[in-house]
Scaffold this motif. Structure first.
Motif, PDB file in Angstrom:
ATOM      1  N   ALA A  94       1.208  -0.900  -0.235  1.00 12.23           N
ATOM      2  CA  ALA A  94      -0.358   0.206   0.127  1.00 12.23           C
ATOM      3  C   ALA A  94       1.109   0.928  -0.390  1.00 12.23           C
ATOM      4  N   GLN A  95       0.095   2.662  -0.405  1.00 12.48           N
ATOM      5  CA  GLN A  95       1.333   3.645  -0.554  1.00 12.48           C
ATOM      6  C   GLN A  95      -0.160   4.582  -0.659  1.00 12.48           C
ATOM      7  N   TRP A  96       0.529   5.883  -0.185  1.00 11.30           N
ATOM      8  CA  TRP A  96       0.064   7.025   0.453  1.00 11.30           C
ATOM      9  C   TRP A  96      -0.638   7.022  -0.717  1.00 11.30           C
ATOM     10  N   GLU A  97      -1.908   8.524  -0.848  1.00 13.29           N
ATOM     11  CA  GLU A  97      -2.322   8.335  -1.717  1.00 13.29           C
ATOM     12  C   GLU A  97      -3.040  10.983  -1.555  1.00 13.29           C
ATOM     13  N   LYS A  98      -2.857  11.269  -2.036  1.00 15.16           N
ATOM     14  CA  LYS A  98      -3.751  12.731  -1.753  1.00 15.16           C
ATOM     15  C   LYS A  98      -5.374  12.268  -2.172  1.00 15.16           C
ATOM     16  N   CYS A  99      -5.998  12.538  -0.535  1.00 13.65           N
ATOM     17  CA  CYS A  99      -7.081  12.622  -1.132  1.00 13.65           C
ATOM     18  C   CYS A  99      -7.897  13.344  -1.823  1.00 13.65           C
ATOM     19  N   SER A 100      -8.726  13.069  -2.624  1.00 15.74           N
ATOM     20  CA  SER A 100      -9.382  13.512  -3.905  1.00 15.74           C
ATOM     21  C   SER A 100     -11.044  12.987  -4.495  1.00 15.74           C
ATOM     22  N   PRO A 101     -11.460  13.425  -5.301  1.00 15.56           N
ATOM     23  CA  PRO A 101     -12.892  12.676  -5.782  1.00 15.56           C
ATOM     24  C   PRO A 101     -12.504  11.354  -6.269  1.00 15.56           C
ATOM     25  N   GLU A 102     -11.454  11.192  -6.660  1.00  8.44           N
ATOM     26  CA  GLU A 102     -11.410   9.735  -7.281  1.00  8.44           C
ATOM     27  C   GLU A 102     -11.249   8.963  -6.926  1.00  8.44           C
ATOM     28  N   ASN A 103     -10.285   9.506  -5.459  1.00  6.25           N
ATOM     29  CA  ASN A 103     -10.376   7.865  -4.676  1.00  6.25           C
ATOM     30  C   ASN A 103     -10.431   7.837  -3.634  1.00  6.25           C
ATOM     31  N   VAL A 104     -11.557   9.342  -2.724  1.00  3.14           N
ATOM     32  CA  VAL A 104     -12.374   8.943  -1.018  1.00  3.14           C
ATOM     33  C   VAL A 104     -12.955   7.376  -1.184  1.00  3.14           C
ATOM     34  N   GLY A 105     -14.114   7.509  -2.401  1.00  4.87           N
ATOM     35  CA  GLY A 105     -15.301   7.247  -2.129  1.00  4.87           C
ATOM     36  C   GLY A 105     -14.990   5.892  -1.974  1.00  4.87           C
ATOM     37  N   SER A 106     -13.648   4.996  -1.864  1.00  7.66           N
ATOM     38  CA  SER A 106     -13.616   3.194  -0.933  1.00  7.66           C
ATOM     39  C   SER A 106     -12.693   3.876  -0.367  1.00  7.66           C
ATOM     40  N   PHE A 107     -12.706   4.873   0.505  1.00 11.51           N
ATOM     41  CA  PHE A 107     -11.997   4.804   1.665  1.00 11.51           C
ATOM     42  C   PHE A 107     -12.775   5.292   2.916  1.00 11.51           C
ATOM     43  N   SER A 108     -12.571   4.470   4.001  1.00 11.90           N
ATOM     44  CA  SER A 108     -13.252   4.403   5.795  1.00 11.90           C
ATOM     45  C   SER A 108     -13.692   5.892   5.142  1.00 11.90           C
ATOM     46  N   ALA A 109     -15.009   5.728   5.754  1.00 10.66           N
ATOM     47  CA  ALA A 109     -16.369   6.964   6.143  1.00 10.66           C
ATOM     48  C   ALA A 109     -15.668   7.608   7.373  1.00 10.66           C
ATOM     49  N   ASN A 110     -15.648   7.076   8.156  1.00 10.83           N
ATOM     50  CA  ASN A 110     -15.470   7.236   9.098  1.00 10.83           C
ATOM     51  C   ASN A 110     -14.550   8.011   9.672  1.00 10.83           C
ATOM     52  N   GLY A 111     -13.388   7.516   8.863  1.00 13.45           N
ATOM     53  CA  GLY A 111     -12.420   7.982   9.071  1.00 13.45           C
ATOM     54  C   GLY A 111     -11.836   9.274   8.117  1.00 13.45           C
ATOM     55  N   TYR A 112     -12.128   9.180   6.998  1.00 11.88           N
ATOM     56  CA  TYR A 112     -12.688  10.780   5.971  1.00 11.88           C
ATOM     57  C   TYR A 112     -13.305  11.933   6.862  1.00 11.88           C
ATOM     58  N   PHE A 113     -14.056  11.480   7.389  1.00 14.08           N
ATOM     59  CA  PHE A 113     -14.928  12.238   7.416  1.00 14.08           C
ATOM     60  C   PHE A 113     -14.142  12.535   9.077  1.00 14.08           C
ATOM     61  N   PHE A 114     -13.521  12.463   9.602  1.00 10.09           N
ATOM     62  CA  PHE A 114     -12.469  12.567  11.365  1.00 10.09           C
ATOM     63  C   PHE A 114     -11.630  13.320  10.437  1.00 10.09           C
ATOM     64  N   GLY A 115     -10.781  13.085   9.579  1.00  9.21           N
ATOM     65  CA  GLY A 115      -9.908  13.659   9.815  1.00  9.21           C
ATOM     66  C   GLY A 115     -10.491  14.861   8.908  1.00  9.21           C
ATOM     67  N   ARG A 116     -11.221  14.614   7.987  1.00  2.63           N
ATOM     68  CA  ARG A 116     -11.748  16.096   7.404  1.00  2.63           C
ATOM     69  C   ARG A 116     -11.864  17.127   7.968  1.00  2.63           C
ATOM     70  N   ARG A 117     -13.297  16.792   9.293  1.00  3.33           N
ATOM     71  CA  ARG A 117     -12.840  17.616  10.475  1.00  3.33           C
ATOM     72  C   ARG A 117     -11.660  18.157  10.895  1.00  3.33           C
TER      73      ARG A 117
END
Length: 511
Positions: free
Chosen positions: A155-178
Motif C-alpha cells: 500500500a502507498q499513500w495517496e492525496k485525498c481526491s474525488p477519485e479515491n475518497v469514495g472507497s476509503f473509510s467514511a468514519n476515517g475520512y469524515f474524522f480526518g476532514r474535521r
C-alpha cells in the motif's frame, strides 16, 4: 518471535540477499506520506550488512549502519507541521520520497462500520465531489489476514481526491476532514479496518496466550487450522455451491472462507495489517467494532482492554489516544423491556473507559433497524472527533455523552444522577422522556415513566413497581430513547444492576 528471527524474516520479505543488497524501504514509506508532527518518527528498512545509511529531510540528517542481518532504523528529530519535503535515504543506492508532509496521523481500525466506504454514506455523491483535500493523505491496507507476522504492506499513500475518497473509510475520512478544517494542518489516515472481523483477529497471539483466559478458544482455532487444507476449502466450497443451486434447501450454510487468511482467525488481522506498521508515528487510533463479537460481551470486557494495552505497548509511543464508536442500534424498536446482546456489548465498550486516554462516541440513535451499516457516518465521525479536539488539541468543546453517576431510591421512585452534563438534559422530539425501564428484586423490568427534575437528574418510576431496586436506560438492540444533553449528545446506555445478562449465560454454556 525473537529479534534475530524478526530481522531474518524482514530481510527475506524485503528482498535482501547476502551477496548484494540495495537499501529498501517498506512500501508504505512512499511519496505523499504524512509523518506525525512533534514526534521522533522512526524510518526503517533493510540494506547490505554493515552498509552505511543516511536519512535526510528538511535540513536534518541521520546516519546509521545496517546490522548483521541487514536491518536498520533511525529516528528523525521532531518537526512542526508543514511541507512538502523530500525525504532521502542514501546507501549504496538512493531513494527519494517526494511530497512528504508533517501533520497529524490517525489509525482507523475495526470492522465494517469503520471500513464502510464514503461511497455508501448519506449524500455520498456530494461528499465525493467535494473531497478536494490534497493535504489529507490516505493509506489503505489490503484486506487479508495471515497466520504469521508480515513485515510490509502492499500500500502507498495517496492525496485525498474525488477519485479515491469514495472507497476509503467514511468514519476515517469524515474524522480526518474535521481535524484538517479545524487544525489547518496536514492529516494522514491509515485505514486497517476489515468488515466482519472479530476482535481477536486484531490481537497478537502471544498477548492472548499470556492472558491465560482464552486457552479454550485458541485451542479450538488451532485444531481447525491444523485440519484446514486446500482440499478442505475445495470440498466446503463445492458443498456450498450445491446448496445454492438447490435453492438453499435444508440446513442454512454460510459462504465459505479460507480461515488461513480470514478475518475471524485469532491474530490474523494483526499479523497482516497491523504488524508491518508497528511504530509508525501516530497521534492516536479510532476504532469501530463489536458486531462480530455479539453474544460474547463478558469476554469483550477483558479482550478489548487487552487489545488497547497491547497495541500501545508494541507501538512504543506510550498511552496514545484510543477512541471508539459504540455499536449502533439495530433490529426493531422494543415493544417490551428486553434482554439484549447489543446493549451488553455497549456496556462492555463503556467499561473499557477505565483505561487512560480513551473515549467513546455513543451512536445507538444513528442506527437503522434493517441495516447494520448505518449510513450517517458524518454524525458518528463528528461525535468521535469531538474527543480528539477536546482531549488532544485542547479545544473547549463538549465531547463526552452524559453517563450514569448514581441512584437514590425513595418510595416507589428512583432518582438517577448523571455526570458530564453541560447545561441541562432534554427530551428530543417529544416532551415525554423515553428509554427507561425499572424493576423490583424479582428482576422483571417494565417500561418506566421518567421526568427530568434538574440539570442532571431524572426521576424514574412505574405504578406497578412498588419497591424498585434497578433502572436501565436505552437497554435494547435498537433503543427507543430520547434523552440528550443540550449539545445533542445522547445519554450513554446504562443499567444500575449487575444481574447476569444473556451473554453471560451463552458464554457459560459454551465453556
Amino acid at each position: 518471535m525473537n529479534y534475530i528471527k524478526i530481522v531474518q524474516v524482514l530481510v527475506v520479505v524485503l528482498g535482501i540477499t547476502t551477496v548484494k543488497a540495495e537499501v529498501v524501504l517498506p512500501k508504505f514509506f512512499s511519496d505523499h506520506m504524512v509523518l506525525q508532527r512533534n514526534n521522533n518518527n522512526p524510518i526503517w528498512g533493510t540494506a547490505q550488512k554493515g552498509e552505511k545509511i543516511m536519512v535526510s529531510i528538511a535540513g536534518q540528517s541521520h546516519q546509521t549502519k545496517a546490522d548483521k542481518n541487514g536491518y536498520w532504523k533511525i529516528r528523525l528529530d521532531k518537526m512542526k507541521a508543514g511541507g512538502p519535503y523530500k525525504l532521502i535515504v542514501q546507501g549504496d543506492n538512493k531513494i527519494e520520497l517526494n511530497d512528504v508532509l508533517i501533520g497529524e496521523v490517525w489509525l482507523c481500525s475495526g470492522q465494517s462500520n469503520m471500513g464502510w466506504k464514503v461511497g455508501g454514506t448519506t449524500y455520498a455523491d456530494l461528499e465525493i465531489a467535494s473531497a478536494n483535500y490534497p493535504n489529507i493523505r490516505l493509506l489503505k491496507a489490503p484486506l487479508q489476514g495471515s497466520l504469521t507476522k508480515q513485515y510490509d504492506l502492499d500500500a502507498q499513500w495517496e492525496k485525498c481526491s474525488p477519485e479515491n475518497v469514495g472507497s476509503f473509510s467514511a468514519n476515517g475520512y469524515f474524522f480526518g476532514r474535521r481535524l484538517h478544517q479545524v487544525l489547518g494542518v496536514p492529516i494522514g489516515l491509515i485505514n486497517v479496518a476489515w468488515g466482519a472481523s472479530a476482535l481477536e483477529t486484531w490481537i497478537p497471539r502471544e498477548a492472548m496466550d499470556a492472558a491465560g483466559t482464552y486457552t479454550e478458544m485458541l485451542s479450538q482455532w488451532d485444531e481447525r487450522m491444523s485440519n484446514f487444507t486446500d482440499k478442505t476449502l475445495k470440498k466446503e466450497t463445492k458443498a456450498y455451491e450445491v446448496w445454492v443451486k438447490s435453492g438453499k434447501k435444508g440446513k442454512n450454510m454460510s459462504p465459505v472462507r479460507d480461515h488461513r487468511i480470514g478475518q475471524n482467525t485469532p491474530a490474523n488481522g494483526f499479523n497482516y495489517m497491523v504488524h508491518p506498521i508497528l511504530g509508525y508515528g501516530i497521534k492516536g487510533a479510532i476504532w469501530c467494532q463489536g458486531e462480530t463479537n455479539l453474544g460474547r460481551s463478558y469476554q469483550y470486557r477483558r479482550m478489548f482492554p487487552l487489545l488497547i494495552n497491547t497495541w500501545r505497548e508494541l507501538w512504543g509511543q506510550g498511552d496514545f489516544s484510543f477512541y471508539w464508536i459504540q455499536v449502533a442500534g439495530m433490529k426493531t424498536k422494543p415493544t417490551a423491556p428486553e434482554q439484549s446482546y447489543w446493549a451488553e456489548m455497549r456496556e462492555a465498550q463503556t467499561m473499557t473507559l477505565k483505561l487512560p486516554n480513551t473515549a467513546e462516541a455513543v451512536v445507538y440513535d444513528l442506527g437503522e433497524g434493517n441495516n447494520i451499516h448505518f449510513k450517517d457516518k458524518q454524525s458518528s465521525a463528528n461525535r468521535l472527533v469531538l474527543h480528539a479536539l477536546s482531549k488532544d488539541y485542547n479545544y473547549k468543546i463538549k465531547a463526552n455523552s452524559p453517563s450514569y453517576e448514581s441512584m437514590k431510591v425513595k418510595g416507589n421512585k428512583i432518582t438517577i444522577t448523571f455526570k458530564d452534563v453541560s447545561s441541562k438534559l432534554y427530551a428530543f422530539d417529544v416532551s415525554t422522556v423515553k428509554g427507561f425501564t425499572i424493576a423490583g428484586k424479582d428482576q422483571k423490568f417494565v417500561f418506566a415513566k421518567a421526568k427530568i427534575i434538574g440539570k442532571n437528574k431524572v426521576e424514574v418510576f412505574a405504578n406497578e413497581i412498588e419497591n424498585p431496586v434497578a433502572v436501565r436506560f436505552a437497554w435494547a438492540n435498537n433503543p427507543d430513547a430520547n434523552l440528550y444533553d443540550k449539545t445533542n449528545l445522547p445519554v450513554t446506555a446504562f443499567r444500575t444492576d449487575n444481574w447476569h445478562g444473556i451473554s453471560y449465560q451463552k458464554e457459560k454454556a459454551n465453556r
